[in-house]
Design a protein around this motif. Sequence first.
Motif, PDB file in Angstrom:
ATOM      1  N   GLY A  34       7.556   1.548  -2.040  1.00 25.24           N
ATOM      2  CA  GLY A  34       6.760   0.544  -1.879  1.00 25.24           C
ATOM      3  C   GLY A  34       5.587   0.365  -2.693  1.00 25.24           C
ATOM      4  N   LEU A  35       4.712   1.593  -2.655  1.00 24.78           N
ATOM      5  CA  LEU A  35       3.543   1.727  -3.593  1.00 24.78           C
ATOM      6  C   LEU A  35       3.655   1.202  -5.118  1.00 24.78           C
ATOM      7  CD1 LEU A  35       2.282   4.850  -2.198  1.00 24.78           C
ATOM      8  CD2 LEU A  35       1.389   2.862  -1.822  1.00 24.78           C
ATOM      9  N   TYR A  36       4.750   1.631  -5.648  1.00 24.96           N
ATOM     10  CA  TYR A  36       5.037   1.234  -7.048  1.00 24.96           C
ATOM     11  C   TYR A  36       5.442  -0.251  -7.043  1.00 24.96           C
ATOM     12  CZ  TYR A  36       4.911   6.352  -8.014  1.00 24.96           C
ATOM     13  OH  TYR A  36       4.593   7.478  -7.989  1.00 24.96           O
ATOM     14  N   ALA A  37       5.975  -0.742  -6.134  1.00 24.31           N
ATOM     15  CA  ALA A  37       6.316  -2.214  -5.797  1.00 24.31           C
ATOM     16  C   ALA A  37       5.125  -2.819  -5.641  1.00 24.31           C
ATOM     17  CB  ALA A  37       7.397  -2.509  -4.860  1.00 24.31           C
ATOM     18  N   ALA A  38       4.302  -2.603  -5.092  1.00 31.17           N
ATOM     19  CA  ALA A  38       2.918  -3.216  -4.974  1.00 31.17           C
ATOM     20  C   ALA A  38       2.301  -3.184  -6.297  1.00 31.17           C
ATOM     21  CB  ALA A  38       1.941  -2.520  -4.001  1.00 31.17           C
ATOM     22  N   LEU A  39       2.262  -2.096  -7.005  1.00 27.38           N
ATOM     23  CA  LEU A  39       1.512  -2.131  -8.346  1.00 27.38           C
ATOM     24  C   LEU A  39       2.148  -2.928  -9.329  1.00 27.38           C
ATOM     25  CD1 LEU A  39      -0.600  -0.491  -9.894  1.00 27.38           C
ATOM     26  CD2 LEU A  39       0.980   1.223 -10.455  1.00 27.38           C
ATOM     27  N   LEU A  40       3.624  -3.144  -9.371  1.00 29.28           N
ATOM     28  CA  LEU A  40       4.420  -3.900 -10.220  1.00 29.28           C
ATOM     29  C   LEU A  40       4.036  -5.417  -9.830  1.00 29.28           C
ATOM     30  CD1 LEU A  40       8.016  -2.158 -10.434  1.00 29.28           C
ATOM     31  CD2 LEU A  40       6.261  -2.550 -12.256  1.00 29.28           C
TER      32      LEU A  40
ATOM     33  N   THR B 156      12.608  -2.301  -6.674  1.00 26.26           N
ATOM     34  CA  THR B 156      11.811  -1.287  -5.966  1.00 26.26           C
ATOM     35  C   THR B 156      11.589  -1.746  -4.603  1.00 26.26           C
ATOM     36  OG1 THR B 156       9.723  -2.322  -6.964  1.00 26.26           O
ATOM     37  CG2 THR B 156      10.666  -0.319  -8.009  1.00 26.26           C
ATOM     38  N   LEU B 157      11.454  -3.071  -4.358  1.00 22.65           N
ATOM     39  CA  LEU B 157      11.466  -3.428  -2.894  1.00 22.65           C
ATOM     40  C   LEU B 157      12.500  -3.226  -2.192  1.00 22.65           C
ATOM     41  CD1 LEU B 157       9.348  -6.937  -3.302  1.00 22.65           C
ATOM     42  CD2 LEU B 157       8.489  -4.877  -2.492  1.00 22.65           C
ATOM     43  N   VAL B 158      13.646  -3.602  -3.029  1.00 28.79           N
ATOM     44  CA  VAL B 158      14.992  -3.452  -1.938  1.00 28.79           C
ATOM     45  C   VAL B 158      15.010  -1.979  -1.719  1.00 28.79           C
ATOM     46  CG1 VAL B 158      17.451  -3.271  -2.236  1.00 28.79           C
ATOM     47  CG2 VAL B 158      16.233  -5.317  -3.116  1.00 28.79           C
ATOM     48  N   GLY B 159      14.613  -1.225  -2.473  1.00 27.43           N
ATOM     49  CA  GLY B 159      14.976   0.354  -2.579  1.00 27.43           C
ATOM     50  C   GLY B 159      13.731   0.823  -1.238  1.00 27.43           C
ATOM     51  N   HIS B 160      12.657   0.183  -1.176  1.00 23.60           N
ATOM     52  CA  HIS B 160      11.567   0.533  -0.293  1.00 23.60           C
ATOM     53  C   HIS B 160      12.065   0.126   1.103  1.00 23.60           C
ATOM     54  CE1 HIS B 160       7.817   0.406   2.001  1.00 23.60           C
ATOM     55  NE2 HIS B 160       7.835  -0.867   2.167  1.00 23.60           N
ATOM     56  N   VAL B 161      12.696  -1.171   1.265  1.00 23.69           N
ATOM     57  CA  VAL B 161      13.280  -1.550   2.463  1.00 23.69           C
ATOM     58  C   VAL B 161      14.476  -0.603   3.011  1.00 23.69           C
ATOM     59  CG1 VAL B 161      14.461  -3.210   3.837  1.00 23.69           C
ATOM     60  CG2 VAL B 161      12.461  -3.931   2.509  1.00 23.69           C
ATOM     61  N   VAL B 162      15.282  -0.032   2.052  1.00 23.56           N
ATOM     62  CA  VAL B 162      16.568   0.558   2.234  1.00 23.56           C
ATOM     63  C   VAL B 162      16.268   1.945   2.771  1.00 23.56           C
ATOM     64  CG1 VAL B 162      18.705   1.739   1.330  1.00 23.56           C
ATOM     65  CG2 VAL B 162      18.116  -0.847   1.047  1.00 23.56           C
ATOM     66  N   PHE B 163      15.563   2.557   1.950  1.00 20.82           N
ATOM     67  CA  PHE B 163      15.112   3.855   2.274  1.00 20.82           C
ATOM     68  C   PHE B 163      14.093   4.408   3.745  1.00 20.82           C
ATOM     69  CE2 PHE B 163      16.113   4.711  -2.325  1.00 20.82           C
ATOM     70  CZ  PHE B 163      16.802   5.564  -2.209  1.00 20.82           C
ATOM     71  N   ILE B 164      13.209   3.132   3.732  1.00 21.46           N
ATOM     72  CA  ILE B 164      12.571   3.239   5.005  1.00 21.46           C
ATOM     73  C   ILE B 164      13.400   3.027   6.185  1.00 21.46           C
ATOM     74  CG2 ILE B 164      10.914   2.187   6.282  1.00 21.46           C
ATOM     75  CD1 ILE B 164       9.236   3.672   4.283  1.00 21.46           C
TER      76      ILE B 164
END
Length: 445
Positions: free
Chosen positions: A57-63, A100-108
């Motif tokens: 999520g943090l890297y997605a925000a930066l991207l 990265t957003l999909v990864g953020h949602v899935v992992f969380i």
Amino acid sequence: MTTVQSPPVPPTAIRPKAVARTGLYAVLAANAAVVTLFAVQAGFASNALVVIGRFAGLYAALLMAFQLLLVARLPWLDRRIGMDRLTNWHRWTGFGLLWTLVGHVVFITFGYAESSSMNPVSQLVDLAETVEGVLRAVVALVLILVIGGVSARWARRRLAYETWHFIHLYTYVAVVLAFTHQVAVGTTFTASSAATAYWYGVWGVALGSVVLGRFVLPLWRNWRHQLRVEAVVPETDNVVSVYITGRDLDRLPARAGQFFLWRFLTKDRWWQANPFSLSAAPDGTRLRLTAKAAGDGSAGLRHIKPGTRVFAEGPYGAFTAMHRTRPEALLIAGGVGVTPIRALLEEIHGHAIVIYRVAGERDAVLYDELRDLALAKGAELHLVTGPPVPDRLAPRELVALVPDIAERDVFLCGPPPMMNAVLGTLRELDVPKPQIHFERFSLAG
């Protein structure tokens, strides 16, 4: 057209494009390091999946912030890298952001589901219902998925630019939703005053760049220069030149080879933005564009009346003599791609060879101007005619016209198939990549 001549700039070993590209990479890498540091300082959750999700999520925000910077149309970046490459980087960054957003949602979601013994779908619904900001994040993800879908090549080719652009504007809605989500539940965001200030700074710079480059600067320049159509001159049956005049055009930072997004403010055209290159070097009193009737926007140019107000965004593009690395140049034009080549010939210093590739002599738009310019500047001009096959700019043919081609800067503009073929030829001839200059003129990669 009399050109305002600037003193020749000697070729330099330090490429402006390389400086800008390295600078962007350095900025992204430095910010990634800062984000990682703040995340480590904020501490880790007990669940490894949640930890991975938070980093994603943090890297997605930066991207997402970096994406905004790439399409902010900041003059310093655009002149050194070019809108086409910045747009392409924006596109690929967008796909990275999507995953990265999909990864953020899935992992969380899976991480919390593992701790609560709920199934992942129920866990996501529960988070959206009970945790402030999560529902906004889900909506932002849906918007990003839709925008990513319409930006895929197969979908983009089937949409009008205006339709694609309208859908793409929802990116800003997604940005606002993602930022409010980060403020509401981001542990790294609130871990320290330094982290909070950093993230406000990142988003402030990103959004401020968009506002400056895409709104403030165009509005200011158009208010200052008050552009109007001076004359419309047919060049052939399907090619027309439009002369634009205005106030203080000597202070407009336009160079030969660049283009504008032109809006002619009539009741049936004000909403259309068309990218047309300058077909003559700016002379401080007027601008000229030359376009072929290839679509509704360009076909209607010959019917525009003198005095029509013009709203122009730009100048844009890195297809200029600023990027020269050699004292001598080769200019290759195909079809109506001659427009920026003709402007470059007017401004360029040093010996130049011009190759103009067309199907037949009657298709050689602005040829008389090219011939007169070449004569005045001591340049060589070659008109190459004939059907696409056989390739009349194949390696053997090109070397016959330009024996010292590897020692020259090469500026190339024309239809995509012709450009691709010539780029292949230049690779076969071992012309160094830094000496090859081209730009693909389109509003969206």
